[in-house]
Structure formats: C-alpha cells, structure tokens
Scaffold this active site. Sequence first.
Site, PDB file in Angstrom:
ATOM      1  N   LYS A 160      -3.397   6.725   1.352  1.00 62.94           N
ATOM      2  CA  LYS A 160      -2.403   6.360   0.158  1.00 62.94           C
ATOM      3  C   LYS A 160      -1.181   6.469   1.017  1.00 62.94           C
ATOM      4  O   LYS A 160      -0.493   7.732   0.609  1.00 62.94           O
ATOM      5  CB  LYS A 160      -2.781   7.132  -0.978  1.00 62.94           C
ATOM      6  CG  LYS A 160      -1.925   6.555  -2.296  1.00 62.94           C
ATOM      7  CD  LYS A 160      -2.446   7.103  -3.671  1.00 62.94           C
ATOM      8  CE  LYS A 160      -1.653   6.851  -4.575  1.00 62.94           C
ATOM      9  NZ  LYS A 160      -1.656   5.439  -4.963  1.00 62.94           N
TER      10      LYS A 160
HETATM   11  C1  LIG Z   1      -4.347   0.544  -3.948  1.00 62.39           C
HETATM   12  C2  LIG Z   1      -5.098   1.461  -4.848  1.00 62.39           C
HETATM   13  N1  LIG Z   1      -6.316   1.423  -5.199  1.00 62.39           N
HETATM   14  C3  LIG Z   1      -6.929   2.238  -6.062  1.00 62.39           C
HETATM   15  C4  LIG Z   1      -6.088   3.164  -6.647  1.00 62.39           C
HETATM   16  C5  LIG Z   1      -6.885   4.131  -7.981  1.00 62.39           C
HETATM   17  O1  LIG Z   1      -6.811   5.234  -7.330  1.00 62.39           O
HETATM   18  P1  LIG Z   1      -6.708   6.486  -8.144  1.00 62.39           P
HETATM   19  O2  LIG Z   1      -7.931   6.160  -9.163  1.00 62.39           O
HETATM   20  O3  LIG Z   1      -7.015   7.763  -7.391  1.00 62.39           O
HETATM   21  O4  LIG Z   1      -5.601   6.829  -9.025  1.00 62.39           O
HETATM   22  C6  LIG Z   1      -4.702   3.128  -6.619  1.00 62.39           C
HETATM   23  C7  LIG Z   1      -4.080   4.345  -7.355  1.00 62.39           C
HETATM   24  O5  LIG Z   1      -3.553   5.257  -6.752  1.00 62.39           O
HETATM   25  C8  LIG Z   1      -4.007   2.340  -5.473  1.00 62.39           C
HETATM   26  O6  LIG Z   1      -2.959   2.456  -5.200  1.00 62.39           O
END
Ligand SMILES: Cc1ncc(COP(=O)(O)O)c(C=O)c1O
Length: 323
Positions: free
Chosen positions: A157
């Site tokens: 991320k």
């Molecule tokens: C590109 C992306 N995919 C999926 C998610 C979902 O991840 P999470 O459930 O850990 O927030 C996020 C959010 O963080 C994201 O930015």
Amino acid sequence: MEKADFIWMNGEFVAWDDAKVHVLSHGLHYGTGVFEGIRCYETTQGPAVFRHREHLDRLQRSAGLYYLEIPFSTEELAAATRELISRNDFRSCYIRPLAYRGYGEMGLYADSAPIDVMIAVWPWGAYLGEAGKAHGIRAKVSSWRRISPAGLIPHAKASGQYLNSILAKTESAKSGYDEAILLDERGFVCEGSGENIFIVRDGQVVTPPHTASILDGISRRSIIQIARDLGYSVVERDVARSELYLAEEVFLCGTAAELVPVREVDDHPLGEPGEITRHISEKFEDALYGRAPEYAEWLDPVEVDDAEPQIEQVERITEAPGR
Ligand SMILES: Cc1ncc(COP(=O)(O)O)c(C=O)c1O
C-alpha cells in the site's frame, strides 16, 4: 475535510495546522511512502480500532517491500494512535498513518533521506455514501488496468502506486459512475479503485486471488472468514469480466468504503443488494461495532475520557435560551 486538534509526527503531538513538511521531501516528488487506512468505531464497549495490528503489520510489510525502515515499532505506532484518538476526543474516526522518505537527499536512491512518520485522525463518513451502502452503487470497468506485479508491487500500500487508482477513479467519476472496477494485466477482474471485490455465483461467494494483482485487503480477509463462518462456500479464483454481469450479487469492501453492494456494472443492472450480501454485511457491521463476540479480538479498545467533548458543551451553552 474536518480538522482534528492534533496530528502525531515523528513521536510528537503537533497542532493540526502546524503539521507541515519541507517542499523538498523525497516522498512528495517520487511517491516514496507507504500508508494505511484504518477505522475506529464507537462500539458497545467504547471506541475501538478495527484490526489495528493487522493494518500496522501491513504498513511495516509495505515499507519493507520498498526498503523503507520505519523507525517505530508496531506497538509504538498502535499506542500513539490510541493516544491520538483520545487526545482528539474522538469516539469514532478514520486513521491515516503514513511513513515517507523526508527531506535530506534527492535522486532515486536517497538512502540518507530520513523516514518520517505521521498519523492523522479525522471524522470521515462512508466513502461511497450512505445511500450506496444501503442500495448499491453504479460501477464501471476502467480502461486503466491495475498495476502489474511486473512493474510495481500490488501487495504494497504505497503512495506512488495510487496514481493508478486515481486515474481509474477519475475516469469513472467523470463518466458519472460511483466507482471503477479495475482488471488485472491479463484482463481478469482485480478490484475497485480502493476496495476488494466479491461476486456471488450459483450461491457461491467468489473473490479474485492474490495472483490477480489485488491488495491483500483486511476487510476482504474479514469477510472471507465471516462468510465461511456463516456457512457459505468461499473461493478465491480468477473472475472473468462477463461474470460481473452474470453474477447474482456483487459487492466491494474496504476500510474507507466498508461493505458496499454494487447494483449496476457497465450499465448491466444487478438490482438492490441481494440476500447473501445483506447477510454478510449485517455480520460484518456487527463485528465493526462490537456486537459479534466471536470477533471481539478484532477490536483494539481506546481509552477515552468519558466526559462529554468540550466543544459540544460550549455549543449547548451558546444555544441555550436567553443567552
Ligand atoms: C487498492 C485497494 N484495494 C483494496 C483495499 C481494501 O483494503 P482494506 O480492506 O485493507 O482497507 C484498499 C483500501 O485500503 C485499496 O486502496
């Protein structure tokens, strides 16, 4: 955005308006940062951060993937976050930790530039809107493909990577849709611009696998577990684009958006949220708000002063008749 009183920066609690960086900070130029999106909920047992450790562990792993060493441990960051929520007098909020290469050296291999860390918290409602959560959103498959593992790291991320998500989101918004769904480089369904995706086909809950360039979402993991605990069969497999149109149900999930049903993809109607989506969504909300004892360990309690927040008291006095 709504301001809070304090932001945590490199170990200090700084006034919101004083939380500034140098314009030559490395991360500003090259996107060399890693971050998290976390939420604190006002649960039946008081404020609590949902899956706090899992989010901070992912932050540390994202940093490692880009050779950034965060100068704080996961425990230190967790404690700082709890104290920040408490100092800002929040019962629920969005939490944004960010670790980035700061000011000191330019160029692509700037090993001597420091790793700065900040945590901000602020009130942030449902990212795709309350109406979207209740009735579903309209999504469009993006013309932009999700970043490929051949060029970047979908599992991280990382700040710079979000230019890809921003292109997809901007395209969908400008075309009048609520959200974009990205395909991976092979053309299989990957995820939303900021959410993972699930479909229901023949009663089975299906979600794209790690090899489809997804972010390893923490809501996704939680929902897989909840769906299995509710007795549904859950499979992680490649999903063809046309399956989005043929599915009985489609939903997205992420920390900012939470669980959001999809009622239309590429102008193919799917209708109001389906039974399985609603069933899983109810349990997920129970978990977030501390109403599901079986998932109580997912919540990290925050100690807050039980006295009413000062600002509300001031407003009430001001509004009192005769004043
Ligand atoms: C590109 C992306 N995919 C999926 C998610 C979902 O991840 P999470 O459930 O850990 O927030 C996020 C959010 O963080 C994201 O930015």
